[in-house]
Design an enzyme around this catalytic site. Structure first.
Site, short mmCIF file in Angstrom:
data_model
loop_
_atom_site.label_atom_id
_atom_site.label_comp_id
_atom_site.label_asym_id
_atom_site.label_seq_id
_atom_site.Cartn_x
_atom_site.Cartn_y
_atom_site.Cartn_z
N HIS A 120 0.26 3.00 3.16
CA HIS A 120 1.71 3.02 3.29
C HIS A 120 2.34 4.01 2.31
O HIS A 120 3.30 4.71 2.64
CB HIS A 120 2.25 1.61 3.05
CG HIS A 120 3.74 1.53 2.95
ND1 HIS A 120 4.40 1.39 1.76
CD2 HIS A 120 4.70 1.58 3.91
CE1 HIS A 120 5.70 1.35 1.98
NE2 HIS A 120 5.91 1.46 3.27
N GLU A 130 2.05 7.52 3.59
CA GLU A 130 3.06 7.72 4.64
C GLU A 130 4.38 8.18 4.01
O GLU A 130 5.03 9.12 4.49
CB GLU A 130 3.26 6.43 5.42
CG GLU A 130 4.39 6.48 6.44
CD GLU A 130 5.16 5.17 6.54
OE1 GLU A 130 6.41 5.20 6.51
OE2 GLU A 130 4.52 4.11 6.64
N HIS A 131 4.79 7.53 2.93
CA HIS A 131 6.02 7.92 2.23
C HIS A 131 5.91 9.33 1.68
O HIS A 131 6.85 10.13 1.78
CB HIS A 131 6.29 6.95 1.07
CG HIS A 131 7.04 5.73 1.47
ND1 HIS A 131 8.27 5.40 0.93
CD2 HIS A 131 6.76 4.74 2.35
CE1 HIS A 131 8.70 4.26 1.46
NE2 HIS A 131 7.79 3.83 2.32
N GLU A 179 11.13 -1.50 -2.13
CA GLU A 179 10.83 -1.99 -0.78
C GLU A 179 10.07 -3.33 -0.87
O GLU A 179 10.34 -4.26 -0.11
CB GLU A 179 10.00 -0.96 -0.02
CG GLU A 179 9.78 -1.31 1.44
CD GLU A 179 9.03 -0.22 2.20
OE1 GLU A 179 8.78 -0.43 3.41
OE2 GLU A 179 8.70 0.83 1.61
#
Length: 421
Positions: A46, A49-50, A126
């Site tokens: 993840h 991805e950022h 997040e």
């Protein structure tokens, strides 16, 4: 019309030309997600991805965003347990721009130390936001409960303590290991010239060097009865009941989807009508199947006043007993199948949905199912199929519970045992 091409480097390209629309959606699907991680790098898929949105050799982070925004398009990405997808949706005339931006992100991202530090703070927030959302948190907890001891239990976002220790070398090593053409599918759906688009993809992606690697073969998880929860000062109790489901790409998946519509998958379902509409005991109650390459789970969620937990658990188990003991009618099964077909056909009107369906299916199963095949598989579901899958999935011996709310494990467990022993 579907088309599939495999480049010499192993990159798979799947396309569907839809000449009557004005848009085109493109997705780059990489088979990497949280189930390929371990306890020392959970959350890295993840995080990468950022990082691919944080700037390349050719574009700043702002320019990446502006490039697609300026033509009225959409650019985004998401990470799941089994794959990561970067996608864009634009007017058909802007497909070359979308390909250029996505290729730039994949091949030329900088991974600057400063950006890594800043983006860690973004992901920390997040994670904090997720922790502050009990309905989201309880779904993560049911995965951890069901898949305890298996990589599928890892949360997609990871944890702040693990992410804090991940450095640039970790990120680059992981990126080079999994971001390879032989681990990737490019999916395109919409209005485009197929030959020109394949040439365009070839121009940007044919020099991508494959990496020979062997993924660790993971045994399917074992399922037991467990309870896992977090005591938090919330007005509502958020509760998930989880049972073993079925893998992707099987006929049983359609049997379970028909069952889910009847049981708790819609506003007309038994759980919604009985517990919310007739008894007024919850605002939100629903069920859903989750499927992976080699296993699956079936989840029931309810948000309720803690004082009602015993009553609601009793009502849920009563509905399960009714369904397992031949309580479904032919009319319910017919309506459920029509609902599934209607939802699927409506989804075909979106180029994004069609791109996603093709990309995910090719990445995980090496096959694309045509709409006619999907509809035939739904139509072929018989009452006996639904009854059999109900007996297999709705199994109290493999029933797990997760909760978030102002209650403790002992209170949940005592109610649990009263009902199912």
């Amino acid at each position: 019309m579907f088309n599939k091409i495999v480049l010499e480097n192993g990159l798979r390209i799947v396309t569907e030309n839809i000449p009557y629309v004005k848009s085109v959606s493109i997705g780059i699907w990489i088979e990497i997600g949280s189930r390929f991680e371990n306890q020392s790098n959970n959350g890295i898929s993840h995080f990468i991805e950022h990082m691919l949105f944080k700037g390349t050799e050719n574009r700043t982070a702002k320019q990446i965003a502006e490039s697609i925004d300026s033509v009225g398009g959409q650019l985004n990405a998401f990470t799941s347990k089994e794959f990561t997808c970067f996608y864009a949706k634009v007017l058909d005339e802007h497909l070359p721009l979308a390909v250029d931006v996505l290729a730039d992100m994949i091949f030329n991202s900088k991974f600057n130390e400063e950006d890594i530090i800043k983006e860690k703070n973004v992901v920390f927030e997040e994670i904090n936001m997720y922790e502050d959302s009990p309905e989201d948190l309880v779904h993560d907890l049911i995965c951890q409960t069901m898949f305890d001891g298996h990589p599928l239990a890892y949360p997609i976002l990871g944890s702040s303590s693990i992410l804090e220790k991940i450095n640039k070398k970790n990120v680059l090593d992981y990126y080079k290991q999994y971001y390879t053409p032989n681990n990737t599918v490019i999916s395109i759906a919409g209005n485009f010239d197929t030959d020109k688009t394949i040439e365009l993809i070839y121009k940007y992606f044919s020099n991508w060097i494959p990496v020979k690697k062997e993924k660790d073969e993971q045994c399917p998880p074992m399922f037991y009865r467990r309870i896992m929860g977090k005591t938090k000062n919330t007005e509502q109790l958020h509760l998930c009941l989880g049972m073993k489901g079925v893998p992707q790409g099987t006929n049983e998946m359609y049997h379970l989807m028909v069952l889910n519509n009847i049981f708790g998958g819609s506003m007309s379902s038994r759980l919604f009508q009985k517990i919310r509409e007739e008894r007024g005991l919850a605002y939100s109650i629903y069920s859903y199947p989750s499927s992976y390459k080699d296993t699956g789970m079936f989840t029931i969620y309810v948000g309720l006043n803690p004082n009602y937990v015993s009553t609601v658990l009793q009502l849920i188990t009563e509905e399960i007993d009714k369904i397992k003991n031949g309580g479904m009618t032919s009319d319910e099964i017919y309506k459920s199948k029509e609902q599934l077909k209607g939802n699927y056909i409506l989804g075909l009107e979106s180029t994004s949905s069609r791109m996603s369906s093709m990309g995910k299916s090719e990445l995980l199963h090496g096959k694309i199912y045509r709409p006619k095949e999907i509809l035939e598989m739904i139509d072929s579901v018989q009452r006996e199929d639904v009854e059999n899958i109900a007996k297999e999935v709705l199994d109290f011996n493999r029933l797990n519970i997760s909760f978030v709310g102002d209650i403790n494990n002992n209170q949940i467990e005592s109610n649990f045992k009263k009902i199912i022993g």
